[in-house]
Design an enzyme around this catalytic site. Sequence first.
Site, PDB file in Angstrom:
ATOM      1  N   HIS A   1      19.742  73.948  -3.281  1.00  0.00           N
ATOM      2  CA  HIS A   1      18.509  74.628  -3.687  1.00  0.00           C
ATOM      3  C   HIS A   1      17.273  73.972  -3.083  1.00  0.00           C
ATOM      4  O   HIS A   1      16.160  74.216  -3.520  1.00  0.00           O
ATOM      5  CB  HIS A   1      18.396  74.670  -5.204  1.00  0.00           C
ATOM      6  CG  HIS A   1      18.655  73.323  -5.813  1.00  0.00           C
ATOM      7  ND1 HIS A   1      19.533  73.115  -6.836  1.00  0.00           N
ATOM      8  CD2 HIS A   1      18.195  72.113  -5.480  1.00  0.00           C
ATOM      9  CE1 HIS A   1      19.582  71.832  -7.129  1.00  0.00           C
ATOM     10  NE2 HIS A   1      18.780  71.213  -6.314  1.00  0.00           N
TER      11      HIS A   1
ATOM     12  N   ASP B   1      14.970  68.008  -0.337  1.00  0.00           N
ATOM     13  CA  ASP B   1      15.563  66.676  -0.257  1.00  0.00           C
ATOM     14  C   ASP B   1      15.418  66.037   1.117  1.00  0.00           C
ATOM     15  O   ASP B   1      15.695  64.846   1.279  1.00  0.00           O
ATOM     16  CB  ASP B   1      17.039  66.739  -0.663  1.00  0.00           C
ATOM     17  CG  ASP B   1      17.195  67.006  -2.155  1.00  0.00           C
ATOM     18  OD1 ASP B   1      16.341  66.512  -2.917  1.00  0.00           O
ATOM     19  OD2 ASP B   1      18.132  67.710  -2.549  1.00  0.00           O
TER      20      ASP B   1
END
Lengths: 485, 485
Positions: free
Chosen positions: B174, B259
């Site tokens: 995600h 990330d």
Amino acid sequence: MGVKITIVGAGSAVFSLRLISDICKTPKLSDSLVSLMDIDSEKLRVVHTLAKKIATRFGASVKFESTLDLEKAIKDSNFVINTALVGGHEYLEKVRKISEKHGYYRGIDAQEFNMVSDYYTLSNYNQLKFFLTVAETIQRFAPDAWLLQTANPVFEGTTLIHRNVPIKVVGICHGHYGVVEITEKLGLELEKVSWQVAGFNHAIWLTKFEYNEEDAYPRIDRWIEERSHLWKPVNPFNDQLSPVAIDMYRFYGRFPIGDTVRNGGWKYHRNLETKKRWFGEPWGGADSELGWKWYQEQLARVVNVMKRFANFVEENPSADPFDEKVYDRILSEEDRKLAIHFSAEIGNMLTSSKLSGEQHIPFIDALIGGSRRRLVLNIPNDSKIIPGIPEDVIVEVPVIVDEKGIHPEKIDPPIPQRILKMYLWPRMARMEWALEAFTTGDRRILEEILLRDPRTRSHEQVKKVLEEIMNLPENIEMRKHYSRV
Amino acid sequence: MGVKITIVGAGSAVFSLRLISDICKTPKLSDSLVSLMDIDSEKLRVVHTLAKKIATRFGASVKFESTLDLEKAIKDSNFVINTALVGGHEYLEKVRKISEKHGYYRGIDAQEFNMVSDYYTLSNYNQLKFFLTVAETIQRFAPDAWLLQTANPVFEGTTLIHRNVPIKVVGICHGHYGVVEITEKLGLELEKVSWQVAGFNHAIWLTKFEYNEEDAYPRIDRWIEERSHLWKPVNPFNDQLSPVAIDMYRFYGRFPIGDTVRNGGWKYHRNLETKKRWFGEPWGGADSELGWKWYQEQLARVVNVMKRFANFVEENPSADPFDEKVYDRILSEEDRKLAIHFSAEIGNMLTSSKLSGEQHIPFIDALIGGSRRRLVLNIPNDSKIIPGIPEDVIVEVPVIVDEKGIHPEKIDPPIPQRILKMYLWPRMARMEWALEAFTTGDRRILEEILLRDPRTRSHEQVKKVLEEIMNLPENIEMRKHYSRV
């Protein structure tokens, strides 16, 4: 009419005389004009003087000219051999010294898979810039000429030129002769050996090694098992069958050839002690502080001998400098002791009809319709000679050269995936990073490369070492270039 | 007839309930059978109990089964979501502790461009092995099913499965929601933003960012200039507009998303002090000793809350656990304070018709003929979606999903060369090295990876840390595997 061959950086005496001797021994080139160019007029004089004597000795009607002017040298050339090291070894040593002060053992240019001590890819702005200058001068004044890129870094340099200047360029090195060494060590007849090497310059691997059409790798394995414990280096460069070569072979599955052996990772290069363990005593290989000192001393002595030869010729124009007695007189006891290979080479150069082994003149001969030749050259990966490598990267592979051009062999069996992904990819990435820094003038890229360096302890250290290198008087242009972004 | 959706590792309560809540809110899936599989029966009970209550709340006729048996769970599935972390966080922490004892800050699996603290690629033999087990079980017992690879490492895992097991697999994460965060921070309306991200999992870059069809990067630049000095993280994961993200953007030319921000090089991660400077105080980002501790505590608390919810339901079968008062009673003051995001999420899960934001159920819905969806998925680079990356590598890119399948968008403008060569190539190489180690069982590859690690000081250190990790009782299989060569 003969061809015009230009040697840029001709002051490098031994190398130039090798080429000149090859030219004089090549019938197709006997009418050539050889243009010797260097910025050091004294060195140029030495080479020019000896070149004429060599031509006389071999009865070749080769003409020589020497010049300090790059344009003049290149104008109307058919072949340009660039062997110049801008700033000379002196510059390399300065950078190394500064680097070591800041914690970079063997210099910031010594990097994973690129440990060769005069193969500078980061701090060599002037060298890369000069590569482009030579290429652009060819484009203007000899647009049909071939550039034989010989000066290091051949991998970075040839790729840079190929991508930026629309001329014919090929990178030439002699590293693949390690195959001959292995063959001899195994006691095999060279004519019965079928071999291929592939990779990048200073990063080639023995992908194929057959004897009488049978896989000959088991013979290497046997040699390792039975004989390798007896191995001892005779000089710092004597590493083709050293523990490091064997270790790389065991890990990667194929044998590293030539300077590839010098180009392992930090595992073999961490410090002098480590180098000694892998490359043997007493030097720890060519790229240790001891090995490189040995090489520098040899080099200085050779330059000196060459000068004495030239002086002798000038003082005794009618004497034969190649007379055994003269030769004896010129070489001191010390010269003989240190320069074994060198004196053997001089002997060969002057007295035998054998070529030097450098690929330049055979390459030229083949292209102009002399003998068809199998060579190992650095050429674009256009036709995906090595799968998994982009097409605009220069690869070092075996080729056939003839009047029609360069015809790469199919690499079969192919390069193992482990070599591709664990060795060639990282080496290629470093080439790209160095060129990205050079072409953009973005100093942060040099910083980033060093930030990824295992010797780096802080960002501060990186900034300081680059600052000091760029403050060298030689690097005014470099400093300016790297202030653009 | 509805579809069968299997969740492997369903004991991970919050994640499973997100998916279950999404399933219950998706009309096309209202008849589904959801098979919950885990090896922890206690955790499974908690999820199963709450799942049923959620279905009731939304009036969905979804059926649930729970099982400890992988084959049973997978048999005849249409979709298998693998979210299992073999060995749990406990194993990760053990390895990290051993690593740090041997000089590897944040563990041997923390590597350049892969600093995420539960994205283990080297010491996770059991995890990668289990990925293959799940894939092979699908191949046998549900050969037409899609595997939604969700457990980390998604990049290594999805590529591994794609190359070795002939099933339909897609990697799902995600991370790209960072785009929404940037949009909100800039005060833009999301519907008017046109964006693309591309790269690998945890390594994606905002290649396109337009507002009302105009380049919106200048808006980011303005935000940086005017507002970034006010930035302060509200939790360790709050880094999308942190100094590190801005520094990466400045160097690479595009914004790192999600990330990816955690996955810079050692420049940002050398030690706690460095992490704090780049990721902000007090934690120094999610992947510092402080940030990760915060996360672990949150996780433990959440697990505990979930258990209390489930207990309440079991003790009060007729009560509505989602009644505001019950909800109030179950969450302690401490829970509320720490788990801000979590409780908001629980609220959303239980009370709103909004989907969780996880892409799994929308992906399934689109494939079975529900809504056509734009998602960001991890798929093979087959059609050279990202030029310069081999076709058998999994890339994370925007796609359209519909009944006919997955249709990748053309990445336009393309990924800048600097990102490709300085970030994606090295990250890809690490993926290949990890898979080469795993697939060959050649321990020397793990050694070689660590020999290239800047934290390594000696070969001895490398051998010792690997030896101690492989001596863990969890690693009997790993040890055996890595003794093969």
